[in-house]
Scaffold this motif. Structure first.
Motif, PDB file in Angstrom:
ATOM      1  N   GLU A  61       0.829  -1.211   0.000  1.00 35.35           N
ATOM      2  CA  GLU A  61       0.000   0.000   0.000  1.00 35.35           C
ATOM      3  C   GLU A  61       0.861   1.257   0.000  1.00 35.35           C
ATOM      4  OE1 GLU A  61      -3.810  -1.875   2.478  1.00 35.35           O
ATOM      5  OE2 GLU A  61      -2.302  -0.665   3.494  1.00 35.35           O
ATOM      6  N   ASP A  62       1.929   1.248   0.794  1.00 33.40           N
ATOM      7  CA  ASP A  62       2.830   2.403   0.841  1.00 33.40           C
ATOM      8  C   ASP A  62       3.523   2.629  -0.492  1.00 33.40           C
ATOM      9  OD1 ASP A  62       2.139   2.798   3.460  1.00 33.40           O
ATOM     10  OD2 ASP A  62       3.944   1.908   4.307  1.00 33.40           O
ATOM     11  N   ALA A  63       3.649   1.563  -1.286  1.00 31.43           N
ATOM     12  CA  ALA A  63       4.283   1.671  -2.601  1.00 31.43           C
ATOM     13  C   ALA A  63       3.270   2.068  -3.681  1.00 31.43           C
ATOM     14  CB  ALA A  63       4.951   0.358  -2.972  1.00 31.43           C
ATOM     15  N   GLN A  92       8.431 -13.456  -7.733  1.00 28.19           N
ATOM     16  CA  GLN A  92       7.657 -12.641  -6.785  1.00 28.19           C
ATOM     17  C   GLN A  92       8.505 -11.502  -6.230  1.00 28.19           C
ATOM     18  OE1 GLN A  92       4.409 -12.712  -6.037  1.00 28.19           O
ATOM     19  NE2 GLN A  92       4.765 -10.909  -4.799  1.00 28.19           N
ATOM     20  N   ARG A  93       9.762 -11.782  -5.917  1.00 30.13           N
ATOM     21  CA  ARG A  93      10.653 -10.728  -5.434  1.00 30.13           C
ATOM     22  C   ARG A  93      10.813  -9.630  -6.491  1.00 30.13           C
ATOM     23  NH1 ARG A  93      14.127 -11.593  -1.154  1.00 30.13           N
ATOM     24  NH2 ARG A  93      15.666 -10.257  -2.171  1.00 30.13           N
ATOM     25  N   SER A  94      10.953 -10.035  -7.747  1.00 29.61           N
ATOM     26  CA  SER A  94      11.099  -9.055  -8.835  1.00 29.61           C
ATOM     27  C   SER A  94       9.842  -8.220  -8.983  1.00 29.61           C
ATOM     28  CB  SER A  94      11.415  -9.773 -10.155  1.00 29.61           C
ATOM     29  OG  SER A  94      12.631 -10.480 -10.072  1.00 29.61           O
ATOM     30  N   ARG A  95       8.678  -8.864  -8.835  1.00 28.86           N
ATOM     31  CA  ARG A  95       7.409  -8.143  -8.959  1.00 28.86           C
ATOM     32  C   ARG A  95       7.292  -7.072  -7.870  1.00 28.86           C
ATOM     33  NH1 ARG A  95       3.869 -12.292  -8.512  1.00 28.86           N
ATOM     34  NH2 ARG A  95       4.036 -12.736 -10.735  1.00 28.86           N
ATOM     35  N   LEU A  96       7.680  -7.428  -6.655  1.00 29.96           N
ATOM     36  CA  LEU A  96       7.603  -6.460  -5.553  1.00 29.96           C
ATOM     37  C   LEU A  96       8.648  -5.355  -5.722  1.00 29.96           C
ATOM     38  CD1 LEU A  96       7.097  -8.911  -2.547  1.00 29.96           C
ATOM     39  CD2 LEU A  96       5.373  -7.417  -3.586  1.00 29.96           C
ATOM     40  N   THR A  97       9.822  -5.729  -6.201  1.00 27.87           N
ATOM     41  CA  THR A  97      10.881  -4.729  -6.425  1.00 27.87           C
ATOM     42  C   THR A  97      10.438  -3.709  -7.476  1.00 27.87           C
ATOM     43  OG1 THR A  97      12.614  -6.313  -5.832  1.00 27.87           O
ATOM     44  CG2 THR A  97      13.284  -4.380  -7.111  1.00 27.87           C
ATOM     45  N   ARG A  98       9.805  -4.186  -8.548  1.00 26.32           N
ATOM     46  CA  ARG A  98       9.325  -3.274  -9.595  1.00 26.32           C
ATOM     47  C   ARG A  98       8.255  -2.325  -9.057  1.00 26.32           C
ATOM     48  NH1 ARG A  98       9.446  -7.997 -12.771  1.00 26.32           N
ATOM     49  NH2 ARG A  98       7.165  -8.202 -12.579  1.00 26.32           N
ATOM     50  N   ALA A  99       7.543  -2.782  -8.029  1.00 26.93           N
ATOM     51  CA  ALA A  99       6.514  -1.932  -7.423  1.00 26.93           C
ATOM     52  C   ALA A  99       7.119  -0.885  -6.492  1.00 26.93           C
ATOM     53  CB  ALA A  99       5.505  -2.793  -6.657  1.00 26.93           C
ATOM     54  N   GLY A 100       8.439  -0.981  -6.261  1.00 26.26           N
ATOM     55  CA  GLY A 100       9.114   0.003  -5.411  1.00 26.26           C
ATOM     56  C   GLY A 100       9.330  -0.450  -3.986  1.00 26.26           C
TER      57      GLY A 100
END
Length: 203
Positions: A61-63, A92-100
Motif C-alpha cells: 500500500e505504501d508503494a 515474486q521478489r522481482s514483482r515487488l521490487t518493480r513496485a518500489g
C-alpha cells in the motif's frame, strides 16, 4: 477487546515492526488473537504469519499498490513457502521490487513465532490461559482455517494465470474437500463426518 490499548515496546522486534508499519490496531489485538477471547485462538506460528502478511500488505500500500483480496497472502506464500520453487520466489521478489518495495528490508522485518511469544509474554505480560477446550473442535477449527487459506491461494493463482493468458475459462468456484481412508476397515469418509462420528467403523 478485554485488554486496554498498549503502546508498542520498540525494544522488541515485534513492537518496532508494528510501530514502523503503523499497524497499531493489530498490535492492540495481539493478546485477543492469541487467547481467542472473541474469535478462534491463533497459534504463535499463525500469529507470526498474520503479522508478516499485514506488514507485506502495508508495504504494498505504501508503494501505491492496491492489493486484491488474498493477494498479500499469496505474495507472502510465494516469498516464504517451503513448497515454492526458487523460480517462483525470484519472480515474486522481482514483482515487488518493480513496485518500489525494498524486499530485503521487508524480509528482515518479518517476525518469527519465537519473537511473537517473547513479545506477548515479556513485553505485554500476556499469558495464555490454558482451558480444557474440546480437542476435536480445536482440530476442526484449525483444519477449516487451512481450507480457507487453500481456497484463497487457489482462487488468486487461477486469477493470475487467467489474467496472464495462461488459463482459459470463465469464473471458477473452488471446493476443497478432505476425505479420510482407513486401511483397517477400508472405509472412506469425509473428514467432517469422521470427526462428528468420533471415528470410523473400526472398533
Amino acid at each position: 477487546m478485554s485488554e486496554q490499548t498498549r503502546e508498542c515496546n520498540k525494544r522488541y522486534k515485534v513492537g518496532r515492526v508494528l510501530s514502523e508499519y503503523d499497524l497499531l490496531d493489530l498490535h492492540d489485538s495481539l493478546p485477543d488473537l492469541w487467547r481467542g477471547e472473541s474469535s478462534d485462538p491463533m497459534s504463535l506460528r499463525e500469529l507470526a504469519d498474520h503479522i508478516n502478511i499485514a506488514v507485506l500488505e502495508r508495504a504494498m500500500e505504501d508503494a501505491g499498490e492496491t492489493p486484491l483480496d488474498g493477494e498479500s497472502e499469496n505474495a507472502y506464500r510465494l516469498l516464504t513457502g517451503d513448497d515454492v520453487s526458487v523460480g517462483m520466489q525470484t519472480q515474486q521478489r522481482s514483482r515487488l521490487t518493480r513496485a518500489g518495495i525494498d524486499v530485503d528490508r521487508l524480509e528482515d522485518d518479518f517476525v518469527t513465532h519465537q519473537a511473537v511469544h517473547t513479545y506477548l509474554t515479556d513485553a505485554l505480560d500476556v499469558s495464555k490461559d490454558v482451558e480444557t477446550a474440546d480437542p476435536v473442535e480445536t482440530g476442526k477449527e484449525r483444519i477449516e482455517r487451512l481450507r480457507g487459506r487453500t481456497t484463497a491461494v487457489v482462487e488468486n493463482t487461477l486469477s493470475e494465470l487467467q489474467n496472464a493468458g495462461h488459463l482459459s475459462g470463465g469464473s471458477y468456484d473452488i471446493f476443497v474437500d478432505v476425505q479420510v481412508y482407513c486401511s483397517e476397515c477400508e472405509t472412506q469418509t469425509q473428514l467432517s463426518e469422521l470427526l462428528a462420528a468420533g471415528g470410523c467403523e473400526c472398533e
